[in-house]
Every structure is written in C-alpha cells, then in structure tokens.
Design an enzyme around this catalytic site. Structure first.
Site, PDB file in Angstrom:
ATOM      1  N   LYS A  80     -23.853  35.278  -6.150  1.00 60.52           N
ATOM      2  CA  LYS A  80     -23.124  35.730  -4.960  1.00 60.52           C
ATOM      3  C   LYS A  80     -21.998  36.678  -5.363  1.00 60.52           C
ATOM      4  O   LYS A  80     -21.339  36.465  -6.394  1.00 60.52           O
ATOM      5  CB  LYS A  80     -22.571  34.497  -4.222  1.00 60.52           C
ATOM      6  CG  LYS A  80     -21.981  34.785  -2.851  1.00 60.52           C
ATOM      7  CD  LYS A  80     -21.628  33.471  -2.138  1.00 60.52           C
ATOM      8  CE  LYS A  80     -21.040  33.702  -0.759  1.00 60.52           C
ATOM      9  NZ  LYS A  80     -20.744  32.443  -0.042  1.00 60.52           N
ATOM     10  N   SER A 155     -22.659  31.884   4.571  1.00 63.57           N
ATOM     11  CA  SER A 155     -22.390  33.211   4.068  1.00 63.57           C
ATOM     12  C   SER A 155     -23.183  33.580   2.813  1.00 63.57           C
ATOM     13  O   SER A 155     -23.260  34.762   2.490  1.00 63.57           O
ATOM     14  CB  SER A 155     -20.901  33.359   3.784  1.00 63.57           C
ATOM     15  OG  SER A 155     -20.500  32.492   2.741  1.00 63.57           O
ATOM     16  N   SER A 179     -21.764  27.220   3.663  1.00 62.58           N
ATOM     17  CA  SER A 179     -22.347  28.506   3.243  1.00 62.58           C
ATOM     18  C   SER A 179     -23.416  28.442   2.167  1.00 62.58           C
ATOM     19  O   SER A 179     -24.066  29.452   1.897  1.00 62.58           O
ATOM     20  CB  SER A 179     -21.245  29.442   2.776  1.00 62.58           C
ATOM     21  OG  SER A 179     -20.673  30.060   3.887  1.00 62.58           O
TER      22      SER A 179
HETATM   23  N1  GLN Z   1     -19.834  29.615   8.301  1.00 64.68           N
HETATM   24  C1  GLN Z   1     -18.595  28.991   7.962  1.00 64.68           C
HETATM   25  C2  GLN Z   1     -17.470  29.949   8.223  1.00 64.68           C
HETATM   26  O1  GLN Z   1     -17.713  30.969   8.751  1.00 64.68           O
HETATM   27  C3  GLN Z   1     -18.619  28.549   6.530  1.00 64.68           C
HETATM   28  C4  GLN Z   1     -18.399  29.629   5.570  1.00 64.68           C
HETATM   29  C5  GLN Z   1     -18.469  29.191   4.156  1.00 64.68           C
HETATM   30  O2  GLN Z   1     -18.880  28.062   3.875  1.00 64.68           O
HETATM   31  N2  GLN Z   1     -18.023  30.046   3.261  1.00 64.68           N
HETATM   32  O3  GLN Z   1     -16.356  29.694   7.927  1.00 64.68           O
END
Ligand code: GLN
Length: 479
Positions: A80, A155, A179
């Site tokens: 990532k 994400s 994410s």
């Molecule tokens: N989708 C969640 C957010 O927008 C989690 C994001 C993540 O785990 N980095 O905050």
C-alpha cells in the site's frame, strides 16, 4: 508460463526449491501481467521493475549458494502506498505527496527485506486511507477484478485488487476502521487486521494513531498467517508495539483443540440494513463451521450502535492532528513563496494538496477538539469507546471468538456512494468496533461463490489471539 493465479506463498517456496521457476522468472512474469492488467484495474500507482528484479536476482544467487532464506523469499508482494519503501514513491494517493520518495524503509519493509521478499510496486488507496472504495484517490479509482464496474473496497483497495487480480501473490494494507477487511470482503481475498500494537507502524503515514494497524491481504488464511508472522514484533521506534510470542501462529491447526473453542454470534450485527444476500452467505459459513462440531453461542454487544458515531469523532480528531504536518513545503513542495504571508501559503498549499474527504475530516476533527466542544464530543466519545471495549471483555468471558458479517453489502457500483458520505461511512459499521477495542479481526471469503460477487465473514478474537481466528479460518478453508 507459470500459472500465477493459483500461486500462494506456500506454493512459491516449493516451486523455487524444486527449481520449477527462478525468483527472477517469477517476478518478471508477475510484472508483465501486472503492467498489462493495471491498465484496466489501476491497482498499482507504481510498478517498480528494476528494484523488484534486483531483489529477485539476489534470491536466486542465494538459493544457488544453498542459503535457506525462509518462506517469503522471492514472493512478489504489493505494498500500500502509505507504507515506505526506501527510494520509491509514497504518495498515500494524495497530491500533497505527489513527488515524495521514501528516505527510509518502514519497519515492516525492513523485516520483509530480511526475509528476501520482492516488492512489485505501490498500490492505490483512498487518500491518506480515508474511504471505503478507493474512489478518494487523487490518481483515479481502482476497479474490482470480479466486476470492473464495481469498487474493490477501501481504503486498501489497490492491495486487495492486486491479489484478487493475480497481480501479486500477497499484499500489505493498513486498517484504521476496516480498510484491510472491507476490501478483502469485496474482492474475495483474506484480510487480517492484527491486534493493536502487534505490528510496528514506523514508516507508515499516520491516519488515526490510536486505531491504525498494518496487516496482510492474501489468497489463503495460511498465507495470512505466514505474512503476519513475518511482520510482528516490538519495535522501539513505535512505542505502541509490543513483544508477544507468535511463534506458533503458522502451525497446522488442530481440529480437536479447535472444538474446545466457542464462537459467539452477536445479535446486534444481524439487524436492519444487512443485505439479504450477505445474511444468507454468512449463515452458510456458520453452518459449514458448525459441521466441524465447533460450538456457537448467541451473545450481545450492547454498545455496538454507538461505534460508528464514536469512530467519526475520535478518528477525525487524530486525523486533524496527524495531517497538520503537511504544509506543502516539506515532503514535496507545492508553492514555496507567497507575497501575502505564511498563513496564506499554508492555506493555498493545503487547499490544493488535499482532496475533499481529507478536508472534511480535518475540519470535523478540528471542530471536535476545539475549546468548548472538546468535552461534549471528544471526551464523551472516549468514554463510550471504553464501554464498547467493555462489551468485548464481557463477551470474551463466555466465548473465544466472535463471528459477524464484514460489510452490510457486496461490492457496490463505482460512483454509487460518492455523493453521500454517510452512506459510505456505513460500510464500516461491522469493522470499526475491532479497531476501537484493538482486537484482531479477519475477513475470510465465504466459500462457493464462484460466478457471484464475493462476500466475506469476519472473525474476531481476544487481544493477541490471532492464532484462534487463523486456525478456525484455515479449518474452514479446508472443508
Ligand atoms: N473506511 C473507513 C474510513 O473511511 C476506514 C478507513 C481505514 O481503515 N483506513 O475511515
């Protein structure tokens, strides 16, 4: 031609030792496939051919000399883009870091380099990991390899799509509220969020520091165990990391021992808003696990309904603090000079460098931390966070694991939720509690969904008991 699709970490080791292919050949093949497929999937923001082939050659030389590097030697990984690999770009999918090159390796990367893993490239993500669909990237959306009109989740959507699309054998993602697990569920791969502190976050762009964890995204639960074991451990450079004995996590699971475990089903995770198809898929997984003679029990986690609200106070508060460092002057310069003063320069650079969702969270976070509102929002949220943690402590007196859906729906269409942040936030309703409580949690694809959209189920366990979710997952995979 090597059959890349079915390759796992395990199979690569056998293939290399039996000289079915060299690490160089394998990496080259992966890079060719990834470069080609990336045109439609956009899983990678960068593919780093020279660097990857160099690492692969070192593996071949070592193997020829009889060095036993271990299980990850020559394994092509996708990383990532918020995780630093020295000399490579690390944009976190933000314009703010468009030209930033990592000056050092993240601790997880140092560990993987010692194991002689190979890095194919850096994967797309929601900007600074804020999002559930990878649509918040400044560099275009990633598409779900199972259906190109749909999102891969986020994400860590690029990492999940890379593994699902056969563009890497395994990947690293980060998980602050889901994410790793949400994209794993949407993309039909395995995603493990470790216990808070199990893996060092040194060299990862911080989002919300009391929640962030790095973890593996893989094709099988066994591979998740192997990759997890390679990256765990205390690191003095991350004071939240701890030392624990994880030496047995990759051991073959024992069904007799697993039968001593009880799995809890929390009623709060099966209510309104849960898609019918998801509910049916989760029930199938439960029935399959029951067929192993592992016992289940109904439980209650009464404060679950507050988790999303608590997260959307604590997370933005930490985001607004962590992202204060991006002034557009350091890391990669936007504008360096202004005639109207320093404040004006910051405003210009931050307005230009950050996307809409990042700005929304910085504003929310600054608001909940401001004088007069701190007690009403931030402090209150911290108190409710304690209640959510207590729910789990109580539940784990009765059961050893907890099984739930990962996301209320299968992968949604690109563009379907972009204009409605609240709808998007609801994607994480089942994954956020594990982050708030710091618990290990895994997303495992429900079996037998070939030809349909993938759906994952989630297993959570006590702190530092990754072995329990991994073992049940491995036994489930073998049914
Ligand atoms: N989708 C969640 C957010 O927008 C989690 C994001 C993540 O785990 N980095 O905050």
């Amino acid at each position: 031609m090597i059959n890349l699709r079915d390759l796992t970490i395990k199979k690569i080791r056998d293939g290399l030792l039996n000289k079915e292919f060299s690490a160089f050949e394998l990496t080259k093949e992966f890079i060719d496939v990834a470069s080609d497929k990336n045109k439609e999937v956009n899983a990678y923001l960068s593919i780093d051919k020279d660097q990857a082939l160099q690492l692969a050659s070192e593996v071949d030389v070592g193997l020829a000399e009889g060095i036993d590097f271990g299980e990850l030697a020559g394994v092509p990984l996708a990383i990532k883009d918020n995780i630093l690999i020295k000399g490579l770009q690390a944009t976190s999918a933000s314009k703010m870091l468009a030209e930033y090159k990592a000056p050092y390796d993240a601790e997880v990367i140092s560990k993987l380099k010692k194991e002689k893993a190979v890095f194919i490239g850096k994967t797309n993500m929601d900007e600074f990991a804020m999002g559930s669909s990878t649509e918040n990237s400044a560099y275009g959306v990633t598409r779900n390899p199972h259906d190109l009109d749909r999102v891969p989740g986020g994400s860590s959507g690029g990492s999940a799509a890379a593994v699902a699309g056969g563009m890497a054998v395994a990947a690293l993602g980060s998980d602050t509220g889901g994410s790793i697990r949400e994209p794993a569920s949407f993309s039909g791969v395995v995603g493990l969020k470790p216990t808070y502190g199990a893996v060092s976050r040194f060299g990862v762009a911080a989002m919300a520091s009391s929640l962030d964890q790095i973890g593996p995204i893989t094709k099988t639960v066994e591979d998740a165990a192997i990759l997890f074991k390679a990256i765990v451990g205390r690191d003095p450079k991350d004071s939240t990391s701890f030392e624990a004995d994880y030496s047995d996590v990759t051991n073959e699971p024992n069904l007799e021992e697993a039968r001593n475990l009880t799995i809890g089903i929390p009623e709060e995770y099966f209510g309104e808003g849960l898609d019918k198809e998801v509910e049916e898929a989760i029930n199938e997984a439960i029935n399959d696990i029951k067929s192993l003679k592992i016992s289940f029990k109904k439980i209650s986690l009464p404060h679950t309904k507050y988790a999303l609200a608590v997260y959307y106070i604590i997370m933005p508060a930490e985001v607004s603090t962590n992202l204060a460092r991006y002034d557009g002057l350091r890391f990669s310069p936007l504008e360096q000079e202004t005639k109207s003063g320093l404040l004006d320069l910051y405003v210009k650079n931050r307005s230009r460098g950050f996307g809409t969702e990042v700005k929304r969270r910085i504003l929310l976070g600054t608001f909940v931390l401001s004088a007069g509102y701190y007690d009403a929002y931030y402090l209150k949220a911290q108190k409710v966070r304690s209640l959510i943690k207590q729910d789990f402590t109580e539940a784990f007196k009765d059961v050893d694991l907890i099984l739930t859906p990962v996301v209320p729906t299968p992968a949604f269409k690109i563009g379907e939720k972009t204009n409605d942040p609240l709808k998007m936030y609801l994607s994480d309703i089942f994954t956020i509690p594990a982050n708030l409580a710091g618990l290990p949690a895994i997303s495992i694809p429900v079996r037998g969904r070939e030809g349909k959209l993938p759906i994952g189920f989630q297993l959570m366990s006590r702190h530092r008991r990754e072995k329990d979710v991994l073992d049940i997952g491995r036994l489930y995979e073998k049914i």
